[in-house]
Design a protein around this motif. Structure first.
Motif, short mmCIF file in Angstrom:
data_model
loop_
_atom_site.label_atom_id
_atom_site.label_comp_id
_atom_site.label_asym_id
_atom_site.label_seq_id
_atom_site.Cartn_x
_atom_site.Cartn_y
_atom_site.Cartn_z
N GLU A 1 0.36 9.03 0.47
CA GLU A 1 -0.55 9.75 -0.13
C GLU A 1 -1.29 11.06 0.57
N LEU B 1 1.36 1.63 -7.43
CA LEU B 1 2.57 0.60 -6.87
C LEU B 1 2.75 -0.40 -7.79
N VAL C 1 -4.38 -4.87 1.01
CA VAL C 1 -4.32 -3.38 1.38
C VAL C 1 -5.38 -2.57 0.97
N GLN D 1 -6.80 9.83 -4.43
CA GLN D 1 -5.64 10.09 -4.45
C GLN D 1 -4.70 8.68 -3.92
N VAL D 2 -5.54 8.15 -2.68
CA VAL D 2 -4.96 7.02 -2.10
C VAL D 2 -4.88 5.82 -3.07
N VAL E 1 1.60 3.49 2.61
CA VAL E 1 0.90 3.96 1.40
C VAL E 1 -0.07 5.26 1.99
N GLY F 1 -2.82 6.03 -5.87
CA GLY F 1 -1.36 5.70 -5.28
C GLY F 1 -1.13 4.29 -5.24
N LEU F 2 -2.19 3.36 -4.73
CA LEU F 2 -1.80 1.96 -4.50
C LEU F 2 -1.79 1.46 -5.99
#
Lengths: 419, 1061
Positions: free
Chosen positions: B903, A358, A405, A350-351, B899, A354-355
């Motif tokens: 999330e 972006l 990141v 998920q993380v 972020v 998400g990145l």
């Protein structure tokens, strides 16, 4: 008879990008551009040169301290006293500078005109120098076209401040083509403006000597002037001489095969040792760039500050005052396959999804820019635009930032959670 | 994907150990400590992802090898082996290299890190998961996220990122890294501006310098002109006095200008010559006087050559002997008188002794040895007589002692006054005191033995009485059965049985009786036996008492024997005691009495022996005394004979007393002395007479040879004295003559030297006359004076001209004189003062301009070599570099935080409902029904997870016990994994002793849950603990449980040892 050709002195332009830290040899970077000019004068005197050519950008355009001009004058006096002639012309920076005012240079120092092309004839030396300086900071026309025809019976030298057909990192001024120069019929073209040494042609000689002293890590390697011999009506023995006192360099260290932070230190040690040995005893300002997909990424990423301190300490230990770690860039990557991670329908996936998301979204980028503006608005102008800009409003720079990141978060979210 | 088979072929301590993991449900892998549980877990990771380069499992086998068989959900199966190495480590069972992608497909792209964190769980991570839930306060999003990622804590990551971002920068702080650097950067930029100098400033300074330089040039020109004028005036002031002096000198020079110039030393030379000539003349005069005096001395001398022949030493000796001669002449008369007196005295002494002078008087005087012998004999006689007296006294005393001892030996001894004691008792054999003491000890020991025997007898008799009393008491209660009785009864029964048998065999009648008897005896024997058992305690007591009685009786009999032996010993001792006394004839009493008597007898015997010894000694002493006395008497006799011999020379006989002999001896000794005196005098007189005669002869001879004129004049003394005197005078005159001759020679030589010197000096003076051009010596002085005057004037003139030359330089002196003409010194001096004043004013103005000039130069110098602005720029660049690095870092951590936070929330939003629903089912089961379900407290901000109690109350996670939190975390993890399994292919879940902190009830519940989960996801539970195995066997249906035991020994596939039920 020897002639020395230098350009882009940028006197008193400060060396950039050198972060201070405990043990950094601060005293050795002060006055570096002045020391390089002293080295140039010494070279001319040692070689018994009859003429010195300075092909523009003696000063830094926006530099306002008149002491700089007086220093230049003092060095010119040294040459004049020994009977060495000097010919110079204005570069884009000199055109913008006010430091020429009131400066009474010795008679042996002659400036080429900047309103139109002109010639200076040195019968006793058997040569003529042709050229035109910059009347303003931005000259867009091809000045070379209007240069005088070569004078018969003399060795003809052309001086021009130009980017020729364009050079990366250099504004396009007084553009011309190499054939414009080659076809002029001169024996030697003494160019300036481009800070990287380059020999564009050897028949006739068309030479960028590069600047006298590298000023930041984007100007790495040996810097100095070109010396050539004029005898029997011909130019020969063209040689480059290093005159810099601080040398910039980038140490790229591939740590793909390193399993731990200590392995990385070992690799850095090897790279720095080689770099210091190649600096000819000068102060080396080295950027350490640690790269590669490595098992040590997690360790480096989690204790970033510690490893910076370790590498600086290593630098002091290896070379003491002969080495300044300009910056340490840790650009390692985790070995995890990000694509597969993103494909997983779980918390970690998920993380990173998400990145990824972006990166493609203009709205998301705007949000990030807004988020960063808390600091961005307070930063000095030099970091908001120009070569040192952080680029927080630039999509490409933001993509790089998001990549960093990702690499920051990876070891913290997977790999045992022993952060 | 399921792991169907794990083969630890060569891995860790295992060799060819294969686990069959193909059955559905829970696989429980049991291994005691050191059995290799952790090795097996590592084996699974190594099989799937490779063996690390540095492996803890390579200590036994050189080449590690693990085999495996896996199956994907779609039924694809893969059998393969894994080697240790850097490449080509994945191979087929037959050894061909396999591409890693073949396995990676089956793993669904899950890497090692994810596999370990997501599909691995041990009790430590379980506990940490529970703790993180509590630390995060049960915040829903983070709790679900943590359970989803399996390891670590997202809250911690977020906190760290936030902390780092804040450390680097906060909008309003001044002290954070970037904030501070920004402030410093601003200051550095300001400093650059402040330190930068402008071209106009420099130009201004330069103009000031040039103006000052021009002014200084003008002043310097004026100053030079003034200096020139001043120099001319000062020259005049010095020249004027010189010119005046020059004129004066010329006037002095005029009269002597023609004088002849003599050398500078002319006068000195002349005066020296004259002085020396005077001295020479004076010396010559003195010398002539000395020579005249010497000649007079010669004329006065008178000398006799004959007398000079007489040796001086001889004259001195004669003078000495003449003195002795005079003394001898006086002494001779006196000695002759003394000789006559001595001879008369001898004659008188002889007459007194009745002798005449005719006898040879010398022979009458006894020799010294004879006198000594007579004296020694006198002393010896006194000694002999004294010793004889003593010997006689001692003899008488000893004789009286002997008589006394003999009387006492004859008296009787008091100890023998015993009745019946034989008179010779002391001479008979007596027993020794040691023997008597030994008998006394034996009698005492005998007595002690008797006492002990009596005491023991009393004790045994008491014991016997007690035993007998007990036996009587037991027997009064009825007869006591005994083993003997039983044996007897049995024997009788056996006999009866034999009789019955015999009767039966014989078919005799009476068998019935015999049988009856047998029965009776049978009963009797049984009764005895029964009683023995029943009354066992009585029997035992009886037996014990009986035994004690017998024992006591036995010991009493023993005591009688001992008593008898004691009596016999006493009789024997009495007999033995009598034996030593038999020879003494005494009756033996008790050892103590006999010891006293015996001691006294022994003492009497000693005393008697001592008295006999004393008598023997006295008698011997008496015999000694008599012998000594006789020896002294003999010695006296012998002395008389020697005495008679000795005194015969004195004309005495044996009867003469020693005193008489002493007197005669003294008189004869004096005679000897007088004879000696007379002889000495006679000898001396003769010697003196001979010396006088010899001198008289010698003097006469000398006079005749050296001074015959004196031959007949006076006596010897007069002649001798005259000879000595005249000889000495003559010799003195000869010495004076020699002196005079030497002096005359020296004077003559000196006279010659003076003559030569005078001649040289006069020649010198002649030369001076020539040089001066004069005839007379008296004119020399004037010539010299004129020469000197001329010379001095000329020198003065030269000096003045030189001074003028020096003052005027190359100027013509005539011009100088012309310039000076008519100028007074006073005028010249006032001109100088005027010019000096003007110059001072010019100098002051010049100093002022010079000050301004150096000030301007210093101002310009400040521009040279100045790089403070450049240094500040260096500083600014360094700060800019730091700001840039820190800002990059700040951007990274800020965006990472943003972020991640987003999330986490998104994950919660999409997964909360299904995950919580499933976890809410599992949690009550895992806590054994202690909690009803899980719920979200939406009142909290942010919403938090709560356990719901049986009565529906919300319990915050922080209030749960550690164990319950562990179970909550396990419920969330299992729910997440099941969710994962729903969307992706799961890998085997490897649990490492996760239940060790669960109580029995919850362990059972957890095992049931795991078995259930195991139907969908392969679950491998590794444990060290037997109770977990037991719990699993109790809780889980056999078809849903497979047990494996690990041991290093060998392969025991699927065979567990019989575990205690």
């Amino acid at each position: 008879m020897k002639v020395v050709h230098a350009a882009d002195l940028h006197l008193d332009s400060a060396l950039g990008g050198l972060e201070r830290y405990e043990g950094a040899p601060v005293h050795r970077i002060r006055g570096a551009t002045r020391a390089a000019l002293v080295n140039l004068v010494d070279l001319a005197l040692d070689e018994g040169a009859g003429l010195v050519l300075l092909a523009g950008d003696i000063y830094d355009g926006d530099w306002k301290d008149y002491s700089t001009a007086l220093f230049f004058r003092a060095q010119m006096l040294r040459l004049a006293k020994e009977g060495v002639k000097v010919v110079w012309l204005r570069g884009n920076h000199d055109a913008a500078s006010h430091l020429q005012q009131h400066l009474d240079l010795p008679a042996a120092v002659s400036e080429l005109p900047h309103k139109r092309a002109g010639s200076l004839v040195f019968e006793e030396l058997g040569l003529a120098v042709h050229g035109q300086g910059f009347a303003s900071r931005a000259v867009a026309e091809n000045l070379a076209l209007a240069y005088p025809e070569p004078l018969p019976g003399l060795v003809n030298l052309g001086m021009l401040h130009t980017s020729v057909t364009g050079r990366e990192g250099h504004a396009s001024y007084a553009p011309c083509t190499l054939s414009d120069l080659v076809n002029k019929g001169y024996d030697y073209w003494a160019l300036g403006h481009v800070h990287q040494r380059e020999v564009l042609s050897e028949a006739p000689w068309v030479v960028f000597p590069g600047n006298l002293q590298g000023r930041h890590v984007r100007e790495p390697g040996a810097k100095g002037a070109t010396v050539f011999d004029v005898s029997g009506g011909r130019v020969g023995g063209v040689e480059h001489r290093a005159l810099d006192v601080v040398r910039f360099g980038i140490c790229r260290v591939d740590v793909s095969s390193c399993a731990s932070g200590d392995d990385v230190l070992g690799a850095v040690r090897d790279a720095l040792t080689a770099a210091v040995a190649g600096a000819d005893g000068r102060l080396l300002a080295a950027r350490v760039s640690i790269e590669g997909s490595s098992a040590a990424h997690a360790e480096l990423s989690r204790e970033a500050e510690r490893w910076v301190a370790e590498i600086r300490a290593l630098g002091s230990e290896l070379a003491g005052d002969d080495l300044w770690i300009e910056k340490i860039r840790v650009a390692t990557r985790d070995r995890v396959d990000l694509a597969e991670l993103c494909a997983r329908d779980d918390a970690v996936g998920q993380v990173f999804r998400g990145l990824q998301a972006l990166r493609g979204s203009a709205d998301a980028r705007d949000a990030i820019t807004r988020e960063l503006s808390a600091l961005g608005s307070k930063l000095p102008a030099a970091l908001r635009s120009g070569p040192l800009s952080l680029g927080w409003d630039d999509p490409a720079a933001l993509d790089l930032l998001l990549g960093d990141v990702e690499q920051l978060l990876l070891p913290r979210l997977i790999g045992g959670g022993d952060a | 994907m399921r792991l169907l088979e794990l083969g630890l072929v060569r891995f860790g301590g295992f060799t060819d150990r294969v686990l069959d993991l193909s059955a559905p449900g829970l696989h429980l892998v049991f291994g005691k400590n050191e059995a290799g549980k952790s090795t097996a877990l590592r084996g699974i990771t190594a099989l799937l992802y490779g063996v690390p380069h540095i492996s803890a499992d390579a200590y036994l086998h050189d080449e590690l090898l693990i085999s495996g068989r896996v199956r994907a959900d779609d039924g694809t199966e893969l059998s393969f082996v894994r080697r240790k190495g850097r490449k080509n480590t994945l191979r087929s069972p037959s050894g061909e290299v396999l591409d890693e992608s073949a396995l990676a497909r089956l793993l669904g792209g899950v890497g090692q890190g994810v596999f370990e964190t997501t599909f691995g769980l041990d009790h430590e991570r379980l506990r940490r998961g529970g703790e993180e839930l509590a630390r995060g306060g049960g915040e829903v999003g983070k709790s679900l996220f943590d359970a989803g990622i399996g390891g670590g804590s997202v809250k911690r990551v977020l906190d760290e990122l936030a902390a780092e971002a804040e450390r680097l920068f906060t909008p309003r702080s001044r002290t954070r890294g970037i904030n501070e650097a920004l402030r410093e950067y601003g200051e550095a930029v300001k400093r650059v501006r402040a330190e930068s100098t402008r071209p106009e400033a420099w130009a201004q300074q330069k103009q000031a310098l040039e103006a000052a330089q021009a002014e200084l040039g003008q002043i310097d020109a004026r100053r030079a002109e003034h200096k020139r004028l001043l120099a001319a005036a000062q020259e005049l002031v010095k020249v004027l006095p010189l010119l005046a002096r020059r004129e004066m000198v010329q006037r002095v020079l005029e009269p002597v200008a023609q004088a002849r110039l003599l050398p500078d030393d002319a006068e000195a030379r002349r005066t020296a010559l004259e002085r020396e000539l005077d001295a020479t003349l004076h010396d010559a005069r003195a010398l002539a006087e000395q020579l005249a005096e010497i000649e007079r001395g010669f004329a006065e001398l008178r000398i006799s050559d004959e007398l000079l022949l007489l040796d001086e030493a001889r004259v001195d000796a004669l003078h000495e002997r003449l003195g002795q001669y005079r003394r001898d002449r006086v002494d001779l008369g006196k000695r002759r008188g003394e000789l006559l007196a001595a001879e008369a005295s001898v004659r008188r002494r002889l007459a007194a002794l009745g002798r005449s002078l005719a006898d040879d008087a010398r022979t009458l005087v006894p020799r010294r040895a004879e006198g000594a012998r007579i004296k020694a004999l006198s002393r010896e006689r006194a000694k002999i007589e004294a010793e004889l007296g003593q010997a006689r006294q001692r003899e008488a005393r000893v004789r009286a002692e002997v008589a006394e001892l003999e009387a006492s030996a004859r008296a009787p001894l008091p100890e023998l006054a015993l009745a019946g004691a034989p008179p010779d008792l002391l001479d008979r054999a007596l027993p020794s005191l040691e023997a008597i003491d030994e008998f006394a000890r034996r009698f005492e020991r005998l007595e002690r033995d008797r006492d002990q025997l009596a005491a023991r007898r009393t004790a045994i008799e008491a014991e016997l009485d007690r035993a007998r009393a007990e036996l009587t008491e037991i027997q009064l209660a009825g007869p006591v059965p005994t083993e003997a009785e039983l044996a007897r009864a049995r024997a009788e029964r056996a006999a009866a049985l034999a009789a019955v048998k015999a009767a039966i065999d014989a078919g005799r009648e009476g068998a019935a009786e015999a049988l009856a008897e047998l029965e009776r005896l049978e009963r009797a024997a049984d009764e005895v036996s029964d009683r023995l058992r029943r009354e066992a305690e009585r029997v035992a007591r009886f037996g014990a008492s009986e035994a004690r009685r017998r024992h006591a009786e036995g010991r009493l009999a023993g005591l009688a024997d001992e008593s008898q032996a004691l009596h016999a010993g006493a009789a024997e001792l009495d007999r033995a005691w009598q034996v030593p006394w038999a020879p003494t004839g005494l009756a033996a009493q008790s050892p103590r009495e006999m010891r006293g008597l015996c001691e006294r007898l022994w003492r009497a015997r000693e005393r008697r022996a001592e008295a006999a010894a004393a008598l023997d000694r006295a008698r011997a002493s008496l015999a000694d005394g008599s012998r000594t006395r006789a020896e002294h008497e003999q010695a006296l006799e012998a002395w008389s004979t020697r005495w008679a011999e000795a005194v015969a020379c004195l004309g005495l006989d044996r009867g003469a007393a020693p005193e008489e002999a002493d007197d005669v001896q003294a008189a004869l000794a004096e005679l000897g002395t007088e004879l000696d005196v007379a002889d000495g005098l006679r000898h001396r007189v003769r010697g003196m007479e001979q010396a006088c005669e010899a001198l008289e002869h010698e003097v006469a001879a000398l006079i005749a040879r050296h001074l015959p004129t004196l031959a007949s004049a006076g006596d010897l003394e007069h002649q001798a004295t005259a000879l000595i005197q005249q000889s000495r005078q003559n010799r003195e005159a000869a010495r004076r003559r020699a002196d005079l001759e030497a002096r005359r020679a020296r004077c003559t030589a000196r006279e010659r030297e003076l003559g030569a010197a005078r001649q040289i000096l006069e020649q010198g003076l002649e030369r001076l006359l020539g040089e001066a051009g004069v005839a007379q010596r008296s004119e020399l002085a004037a010539a010299e004076a004129a020469s000197k005057a001329r010379r001095r004037a000329e020198a003065d003139l030269a000096e003045i001209d030189a001074a003028l030359r020096e003052l005027c330089g190359t100027a013509d002196l005539a011009d100088v004189r012309a310039r000076a003409a008519g100028v007074s010194l006073l005028d010249a001096r006032s001109r100088v003062a005027e010019l000096e004043e003007a110059l001072q004013e010019i100098d002051a103005a010049r100093d002022d301009v010079r000050d301004r000039l150096s000030q301007a130069a210093r101002g310009l110098e400040l521009f040279d070599d100045r790089q403070t602005a450049a240094d500040a720029q260096v500083e600014a660049e360094a700060l800019l570099a730091k700001i840039r690095t820190d800002a990059e870092r700040w951007a990274r951590v800020t965006i990472a935080w943003r972020v991640l936070s987003a999330e986490v929330e998104r994950y919660r939003a999409t997964h909360q409902a299904p995950l919580l629903a499933r976890a809410s089912e599992l949690f009550p089961r895992l806590t054994g029904g202690r909690h009803a379900r899980l719920a979200v407290d939406h009142d909290a901000e942010p919403p938090v997870l709560c356990a719901v109690g049986p009565s529906g109350d919300f319990l915050p996670i922080t209030s749960l016990s550690d164990g319950t939190r562990d179970q909550l975390y396990l419920a969330l993890r299992l729910a997440s994994l099941e969710h994962y399994a729903g969307v992706s292919e799961p890998l085997p879940l490897c649990l490492d002793d996760v239940l060790i902190n669960f109580d029995d009830e919850r362990s059972l519940a957890a095992l049931e849950v795991l078995a259930e989960v195991g139907q969908r996801i392969q679950v491998l539970l590794f444990t060290h603990h037997e109770h977990v195995v037991q719990a699993a066997q109790a809780a889980i249906a056999p078809e849903r449980l497979t047990l494996h035991e690990l041991s290093r020994g060998g392969a025991q596939p699927n065979a567990l040892p019989a575990l205690p039920a």
